[in-house]
Design a protein around this motif. Structure first.
Motif, PDB file in Angstrom:
ATOM      1  N   PHE A 191       0.821  -1.222   0.000  1.00 29.44           N
ATOM      2  CA  PHE A 191       0.000   0.000   0.000  1.00 29.44           C
ATOM      3  C   PHE A 191       0.852   1.267   0.000  1.00 29.44           C
ATOM      4  CE2 PHE A 191       1.131  -0.430   4.372  1.00 29.44           C
ATOM      5  CZ  PHE A 191       1.024   0.829   4.943  1.00 29.44           C
ATOM      6  N   PRO A 240       1.034   4.845   1.584  1.00 27.72           N
ATOM      7  CA  PRO A 240       0.455   5.533   2.749  1.00 27.72           C
ATOM      8  C   PRO A 240      -0.301   6.810   2.375  1.00 27.72           C
ATOM      9  CG  PRO A 240       2.727   4.898   3.188  1.00 27.72           C
ATOM     10  CD  PRO A 240       2.490   4.642   1.733  1.00 27.72           C
ATOM     11  N   GLN A 252      -3.419   5.251   0.035  1.00 24.25           N
ATOM     12  CA  GLN A 252      -4.128   4.159   0.719  1.00 24.25           C
ATOM     13  C   GLN A 252      -4.642   3.076  -0.227  1.00 24.25           C
ATOM     14  OE1 GLN A 252      -5.047   3.906   4.439  1.00 24.25           O
ATOM     15  NE2 GLN A 252      -3.142   5.015   4.344  1.00 24.25           N
ATOM     16  N   ASP A 253      -4.070   2.969  -1.440  1.00 23.32           N
ATOM     17  CA  ASP A 253      -4.450   1.863  -2.321  1.00 23.32           C
ATOM     18  C   ASP A 253      -3.388   0.772  -2.231  1.00 23.32           C
ATOM     19  OD1 ASP A 253      -2.570   3.612  -3.663  1.00 23.32           O
ATOM     20  OD2 ASP A 253      -2.975   2.538  -5.532  1.00 23.32           O
ATOM     21  N   PHE A 311      -2.383  -4.431   2.098  1.00 23.83           N
ATOM     22  CA  PHE A 311      -2.064  -4.183   3.511  1.00 23.83           C
ATOM     23  C   PHE A 311      -1.809  -5.539   4.179  1.00 23.83           C
ATOM     24  CE2 PHE A 311      -4.183  -0.459   2.114  1.00 23.83           C
ATOM     25  CZ  PHE A 311      -3.919   0.583   2.985  1.00 23.83           C
ATOM     26  N   GLU A 330      -5.251  -3.290  10.750  1.00 19.47           N
ATOM     27  CA  GLU A 330      -5.869  -2.354  11.681  1.00 19.47           C
ATOM     28  C   GLU A 330      -5.968  -2.918  13.100  1.00 19.47           C
ATOM     29  OE1 GLU A 330      -9.185  -0.262   8.834  1.00 19.47           O
ATOM     30  OE2 GLU A 330      -9.437  -2.321   9.463  1.00 19.47           O
ATOM     31  N   HIS A 380      -6.842  -2.728  -0.975  1.00 15.80           N
ATOM     32  CA  HIS A 380      -7.743  -1.606  -1.231  1.00 15.80           C
ATOM     33  C   HIS A 380      -7.849  -1.348  -2.732  1.00 15.80           C
ATOM     34  CE1 HIS A 380      -7.760   0.551   2.951  1.00 15.80           C
ATOM     35  NE2 HIS A 380      -8.332  -0.634   2.963  1.00 15.80           N
ATOM     36  N   LEU A 424      -9.034   8.066  10.535  1.00 17.20           N
ATOM     37  CA  LEU A 424      -7.840   7.338  10.072  1.00 17.20           C
ATOM     38  C   LEU A 424      -6.670   7.564  11.032  1.00 17.20           C
ATOM     39  CD1 LEU A 424      -7.922   7.804   6.181  1.00 17.20           C
ATOM     40  CD2 LEU A 424      -8.612   5.808   7.519  1.00 17.20           C
ATOM     41  N   VAL A 465      -3.584   4.508  10.773  1.00 15.71           N
ATOM     42  CA  VAL A 465      -3.174   4.155   9.404  1.00 15.71           C
ATOM     43  C   VAL A 465      -2.634   5.374   8.652  1.00 15.71           C
ATOM     44  CG1 VAL A 465      -4.669   2.146   9.182  1.00 15.71           C
ATOM     45  CG2 VAL A 465      -5.537   4.365   8.478  1.00 15.71           C
ATOM     46  N   ILE A 466      -2.757   6.579   9.243  1.00 17.33           N
ATOM     47  CA  ILE A 466      -2.061   7.755   8.680  1.00 17.33           C
ATOM     48  C   ILE A 466      -1.336   8.472   9.814  1.00 17.33           C
ATOM     49  CG2 ILE A 466      -3.633   8.117   6.757  1.00 17.33           C
ATOM     50  CD1 ILE A 466      -4.836  10.473   8.368  1.00 17.33           C
TER      51      ILE A 466
END
Length: 279
Positions: free
Chosen positions: A60, A62, A65-66, A69, A75, A90, A273, A278-279
């Protein structure tokens, strides 16, 4: 209690569907236009993909986000400390997708999006006038040409017995978006929490389409539509040796859409997020 399964073709389908969403946060449709054979083909193709090293070539991005993962960065649900037992990819039409998997997954993305827009219209049409007045624009307009709607191809691997204590396939959580559209997975395990705190199984017969409310619709309706906690529990017995695949489409508004006095769709998404790490 069990969730009612609603025939999409029935004359009162829209009314019953919206009533189910209001009461439980979930609606289950049968006899709907999503092609079961297409879904089955996607499960088979992506199951094979997740079992190859090729997936690592699509790690992915960052920023966008595609892509893929892996389980080690999966997560951790809000309020939990242990990562979920899953890996996922994603899919966005503008994102990176393996060439051999592109046709079916993008066909599904388009079909599911079209149905989701219709379901949002059902919600719009059957909402009380005081709730409708809260929407900054009509619900189907919120997602028109949206580049943010996400199709996630989820792979829950077979259980090895070495899982971290307390880890489950997907810990209890709510979704961020407006609505989530999910064809029944190839294995059971999805549960929804009722108002009294108990958990019930979501009907997982292959061919069912499961729809649930996300936090953005809850925010836009000032809590009239509840974003309900749900989870994917670990399998028992022989089912432990089976992978579980799942294809949730997370319906996201355009970033500038005003959800409430406090949030735009973009500010809401970024806040969540960050909470998820995740960010």
């Amino acid at each position: 209690m069990r969730l009612e399964t609603i025939d999409y073709q029935a004359s009162d389908a829209a009314e019953r569907f919206v009533s189910s969403l209001k009461e439980t946060g979930f609606g289950v449709l049968t006899n709907h236009p999503i092609d079961k054979d297409l879904v089955e083909s996607i499960y088979q193709e992506w199951h094979a993909f997740f079992n190859t090293a090729e997936k690592r070539a699509f790690l992915f991005n960052p920023q966008t986000q595609d892509g893929f993962f892996p389980a080690e960065i999966s997560e951790t649900a809000k309020g939990h400390s242990v990562k979920d037992i899953k890996e996922y990819f994603h899919v966005y039409p503008w994102g990176r997708i393996p060439d051999s998997l592109k046709d079916n997954i993008l066909k599904y993305y388009d079909n599911a999006n079209a149905l989701a827009a219709e379901l949002l219209q059902w919600v719009e049409s059957h909402s009380p006038s005081e709730v409708k007045q809260r929407f900054s624009i009509a619900l189907p307009k919120m997602i028109e040409n949206s580049q943010k709607t996400l199709l996630r191809v989820l792979h829950y691997p077979p259980m090895s017995g070495d899982e971290e204590l307390g880890a489950i396939r997907a810990a209890a959580h709510e979704d961020i978006n407006l609505l989530t559209v999910l064809p029944a997975a190839n294995e059971p395990g999805l549960q929804v929490q009722l108002k009294d705190g108990s958990w019930i199984d979501v009907p997982s017969d292959f061919g069912n389409l499961i729809i649930n409310i996300g936090d953005m619709l809850q925010e836009a309706s000032a809590g009239y539509y509840p974003s309900t906690s749900h989870r994917v529990i670990n399998p028992e017995g022989m089912d432990k040796t089976k992978s579980r695949l799942s294809l949730p489409l997370f319906l996201h508004p355009n970033p500038e859409v005003k959800l409430s006095d406090k949030y735009t769709a973009d500010s809401y998404l970024m806040e969540r997020l960050r909470e998820l790490g995740v960010i």
